[in-house]
Design an enzyme around this catalytic site. Structure first.
Site, PDB file in Angstrom:
ATOM      1  N   LYS A   1      -0.324   3.086 -42.176  1.00 27.74           N
ATOM      2  CA  LYS A   1       1.106   2.791 -42.247  1.00 27.74           C
ATOM      3  C   LYS A   1       1.949   4.040 -42.089  1.00 27.74           C
ATOM      4  O   LYS A   1       2.907   4.064 -41.330  1.00 27.74           O
ATOM      5  CB  LYS A   1       1.422   2.201 -43.630  1.00 27.74           C
ATOM      6  CG  LYS A   1       1.691   0.741 -43.612  1.00 27.74           C
ATOM      7  CD  LYS A   1       2.218   0.238 -44.944  1.00 27.74           C
ATOM      8  CE  LYS A   1       1.632   0.894 -46.162  1.00 27.74           C
ATOM      9  NZ  LYS A   1       2.024   0.226 -47.417  1.00 27.74           N
TER      10      LYS A   1
ATOM     11  N   ARG B   1       7.038  -6.600 -52.080  1.00 28.65           N
ATOM     12  CA  ARG B   1       5.642  -6.776 -52.476  1.00 28.65           C
ATOM     13  C   ARG B   1       5.310  -8.239 -52.753  1.00 28.65           C
ATOM     14  O   ARG B   1       4.158  -8.601 -52.867  1.00 28.65           O
ATOM     15  CB  ARG B   1       5.355  -5.991 -53.760  1.00 28.65           C
ATOM     16  CG  ARG B   1       5.168  -4.526 -53.518  1.00 28.65           C
ATOM     17  CD  ARG B   1       4.605  -3.850 -54.762  1.00 28.65           C
ATOM     18  NE  ARG B   1       4.727  -2.414 -54.642  1.00 28.65           N
ATOM     19  CZ  ARG B   1       3.890  -1.662 -53.938  1.00 28.65           C
ATOM     20  NH1 ARG B   1       2.891  -2.222 -53.305  1.00 28.65           N
ATOM     21  NH2 ARG B   1       4.077  -0.367 -53.863  1.00 28.65           N
TER      22      ARG B   1
ATOM     23  N   ARG C   1     -11.818  11.038 -46.490  1.00 27.37           N
ATOM     24  CA  ARG C   1     -10.610  11.844 -46.644  1.00 27.37           C
ATOM     25  C   ARG C   1     -10.846  13.076 -47.519  1.00 27.37           C
ATOM     26  O   ARG C   1     -11.432  13.005 -48.589  1.00 27.37           O
ATOM     27  CB  ARG C   1      -9.507  10.974 -47.267  1.00 27.37           C
ATOM     28  CG  ARG C   1      -8.175  11.655 -47.368  1.00 27.37           C
ATOM     29  CD  ARG C   1      -7.051  10.671 -47.315  1.00 27.37           C
ATOM     30  NE  ARG C   1      -7.038   9.761 -48.460  1.00 27.37           N
ATOM     31  CZ  ARG C   1      -6.225   8.704 -48.550  1.00 27.37           C
ATOM     32  NH1 ARG C   1      -5.391   8.418 -47.581  1.00 27.37           N
ATOM     33  NH2 ARG C   1      -6.262   7.934 -49.614  1.00 27.37           N
TER      34      ARG C   1
ATOM     35  N   ARG D   1     -10.135  13.124 -53.489  1.00 30.12           N
ATOM     36  CA  ARG D   1      -9.489  12.504 -54.647  1.00 30.12           C
ATOM     37  C   ARG D   1     -10.475  11.575 -55.342  1.00 30.12           C
ATOM     38  O   ARG D   1     -11.242  10.875 -54.690  1.00 30.12           O
ATOM     39  CB  ARG D   1      -8.283  11.694 -54.197  1.00 30.12           C
ATOM     40  CG  ARG D   1      -6.978  12.431 -54.360  1.00 30.12           C
ATOM     41  CD  ARG D   1      -5.831  11.681 -53.737  1.00 30.12           C
ATOM     42  NE  ARG D   1      -5.934  10.227 -53.923  1.00 30.12           N
ATOM     43  CZ  ARG D   1      -5.068   9.355 -53.415  1.00 30.12           C
ATOM     44  NH1 ARG D   1      -4.063   9.781 -52.700  1.00 30.12           N
ATOM     45  NH2 ARG D   1      -5.210   8.074 -53.614  1.00 30.12           N
TER      46      ARG D   1
ATOM     47  N   ARG E   1      -9.182  -2.050 -54.569  1.00 32.60           N
ATOM     48  CA  ARG E   1      -7.799  -1.964 -54.094  1.00 32.60           C
ATOM     49  C   ARG E   1      -7.565  -2.943 -52.938  1.00 32.60           C
ATOM     50  O   ARG E   1      -6.513  -3.566 -52.839  1.00 32.60           O
ATOM     51  CB  ARG E   1      -7.505  -0.534 -53.609  1.00 32.60           C
ATOM     52  CG  ARG E   1      -6.620   0.267 -54.548  1.00 32.60           C
ATOM     53  CD  ARG E   1      -6.994   1.740 -54.581  1.00 32.60           C
ATOM     54  NE  ARG E   1      -6.664   2.481 -53.379  1.00 32.60           N
ATOM     55  CZ  ARG E   1      -7.213   3.659 -53.044  1.00 32.60           C
ATOM     56  NH1 ARG E   1      -8.114   4.210 -53.848  1.00 32.60           N
ATOM     57  NH2 ARG E   1      -6.871   4.277 -51.956  1.00 32.60           N
TER      58      ARG E   1
END
Ligand code: ZN
Length: 223
Positions: A14, A89, A128, A163, A174
């Site tokens: 996004k 949302r 990542r 992370r 998620r």
């Protein structure tokens, strides 16, 4: 340009898409996180209220978010077109957003859903790596985004870290939450006939091309 609401799972790209549309067409990118931070930085009454809520560890209520969003949408630069990211949302917020738009004489525009296979999201997220010094983002599974030297930032030489919530288990949970929460919103916009599902399994240029085609086709039909 048509206003855009971007809906996508974490890691679906996004942010990158919004950045490209911003630099190419002058879109204003509005994410709820930035919106709240900007409000705090402005330091007006509304900003002070948000600052207090955030400082006390509370969640900013919907009414306050609407108020800030409306104030932001009123600003001149938004006439070029806005990309909303992270809002609405749910259907309740979607309905309220349309009220705000109509008060400001603005159009809803299009809703773009970036569709990415879960397996690919896992790679994007678990690969990542972030520079601890300058925040530059790398991905060890993407040849375009790997650092030249392992675990070392190309830009500043800092070391890279992962992370703790960038792991497969956290991503799957998620992603499940995303699907569950987003489906009613997708159904809502599908009924309005302004929803476009974009294949985002390839690189950003491919995603961008499809989005541009949607925007161009709409531009042609309204001439
Ligand atoms: Zn760095």
């Amino acid at each position: 340009m048509e206003n855009i609401i971007l809906i996508a799972a974490p890691g679906a790209g996004k942010g990158t898409l919004a950045k490209s549309l911003k630099s190419k067409y002058g879109y204003v990118h509005i994410s709820t996180g930035d919106l709240l931070r900007d409000a705090v930085n402005k330091g007006d009454d509304l900003g002070l209220r948000v600052k207090d809520i955030l400082a006390s560890g509370g969640l900013v209520d919907d009414e306050t978010v609407y108020e800030i969003l409306k104030a932001r949408l009123k600003e001149d630069d938004c006439k070029k077109g806005v990309i909303l990211d992270g809002f609405p949302r749910n259907v309740l917020q979607a309905v309220k957003y349309e009220e705000i738009l109509s008060e400001l004489n603005m159009n809803l525009g299009v809703v773009i859903v970036l569709d990415v296979e879960e397996e690919l999201l896992v790679k994007r997220i678990t690969g990542r790596r972030i520079c601890k010094d300058c925040g530059e983002i790398y991905n060890i599974y993407n040849p375009m985004m790997t650092p030249k030297k392992e675990n070392t930032c190309d830009k500043c030489g800092g070391s890279l870290y992962q992370r703790s919530d960038d792991n497969e288990e956290a991503l799957k949970s998620r992603y499940a939450t995303y699907l569950e929460k987003t489906q009613p919103l997708i159904d809502y916009y599908q009924k309005k006939n302004n929803l476009y599902i974009v294949d985002s399994n390839k690189d950003i240029n491919y995603t961008l091309e499809q989005v541009e085609k949607i925007l161009n086709d709409l531009g042609d039909s309204s001439d």
